[in-house]
Design an enzyme around this catalytic site. Sequence first.
Site, PDB file in Angstrom:
ATOM      1  N   LYS A  14       2.070   0.526   3.450  1.00 27.23           N
ATOM      2  CA  LYS A  14       1.786  -0.800   2.913  1.00 27.23           C
ATOM      3  C   LYS A  14       0.724  -1.559   3.707  1.00 27.23           C
ATOM      4  O   LYS A  14       0.201  -2.556   3.230  1.00 27.23           O
ATOM      5  CB  LYS A  14       3.077  -1.630   2.890  1.00 27.23           C
ATOM      6  CG  LYS A  14       4.191  -1.018   2.051  1.00 27.23           C
ATOM      7  CD  LYS A  14       3.812  -0.918   0.590  1.00 27.23           C
ATOM      8  CE  LYS A  14       4.989  -0.436  -0.240  1.00 27.23           C
ATOM      9  NZ  LYS A  14       4.663  -0.341  -1.685  1.00 27.23           N
ATOM     10  N   LYS A  74      -4.837  -3.071   0.945  1.00 26.90           N
ATOM     11  CA  LYS A  74      -4.530  -1.643   1.096  1.00 26.90           C
ATOM     12  C   LYS A  74      -5.766  -0.793   0.813  1.00 26.90           C
ATOM     13  O   LYS A  74      -5.901   0.313   1.345  1.00 26.90           O
ATOM     14  CB  LYS A  74      -3.382  -1.249   0.171  1.00 26.90           C
ATOM     15  CG  LYS A  74      -2.091  -1.995   0.434  1.00 26.90           C
ATOM     16  CD  LYS A  74      -1.112  -1.789  -0.710  1.00 26.90           C
ATOM     17  CE  LYS A  74       0.035  -2.779  -0.617  1.00 26.90           C
ATOM     18  NZ  LYS A  74       0.898  -2.758  -1.813  1.00 26.90           N
ATOM     19  N   GLU A 165      -0.967   2.292  -8.762  1.00 25.36           N
ATOM     20  CA  GLU A 165      -1.278   2.094 -10.176  1.00 25.36           C
ATOM     21  C   GLU A 165      -1.563   0.624 -10.456  1.00 25.36           C
ATOM     22  O   GLU A 165      -1.945   0.287 -11.581  1.00 25.36           O
ATOM     23  CB  GLU A 165      -0.107   2.569 -11.039  1.00 25.36           C
ATOM     24  CG  GLU A 165       0.097   4.074 -11.035  1.00 25.36           C
ATOM     25  CD  GLU A 165       1.242   4.494 -11.936  1.00 25.36           C
ATOM     26  OE1 GLU A 165       1.091   5.515 -12.618  1.00 25.36           O
ATOM     27  OE2 GLU A 165       2.286   3.805 -11.959  1.00 25.36           O
TER      28      GLU A 165
END
Length: 217
Positions: A14, A74, A165
């Site tokens: 993360k 990220k 996604e």
Amino acid sequence: MNVLSFAKARYTTKAFDPSRKIPAEQFAQLRELLRHSPSSVNSQPWHFVVAASDEAKARVAKGTQPGYAYNESKILNASHVIVLCARTAFDEAHLAALLEQEDKDGRFATPEAKAGQHNGRSGYVNLHRYDHKDTQHWMEKQVYLALGTLLLGAAALEIDACPMEGFDPRLLDAELGLRARGLTSVVVVGLGYRTAEDFNAKLPKSRLSAEAVFTEI
């Protein structure tokens, strides 16, 4: 090698350390892992866009705006980012390219073997094109086979990864000019090394029990 240990150790990172970069030799291995991923009837209906520079990662990060801003860091802080893409059509040119590459690589002992491979693969393509009418979905399934190969390979190299996604494929496709090339983005993967602030690294892995996911017959 205990491959299970890598599967148990990997997790979705993360928070990446922007100061740490993947060594070139190791990233080259990841590229080759993707290229050698399995696919139904060796269809390889994919393309992989690699972003390593800050400028390139910023372009990919545009796909997170406005609704997926939680994924921006990220992408920006990862050492490398890969956009895994699917073809938007399985055309005759791709079928021909696959067949000629297999021929070049010595997979056919006879012309009949080459013709058999072409007919067999074309049969599956036409099954999804005309009968199931799910060619795009079928091609995207193959992209996820490549994703699994990448994630396990990264873990084996002790490289952290974050599959995402959460992005707008319309924005990302436009930014990277994918649709003009007959491609569409499916999943984005950040690769690099975690920071001490990554909360997910401290959490235990959780999976359903073996009894819940296996049936012996």
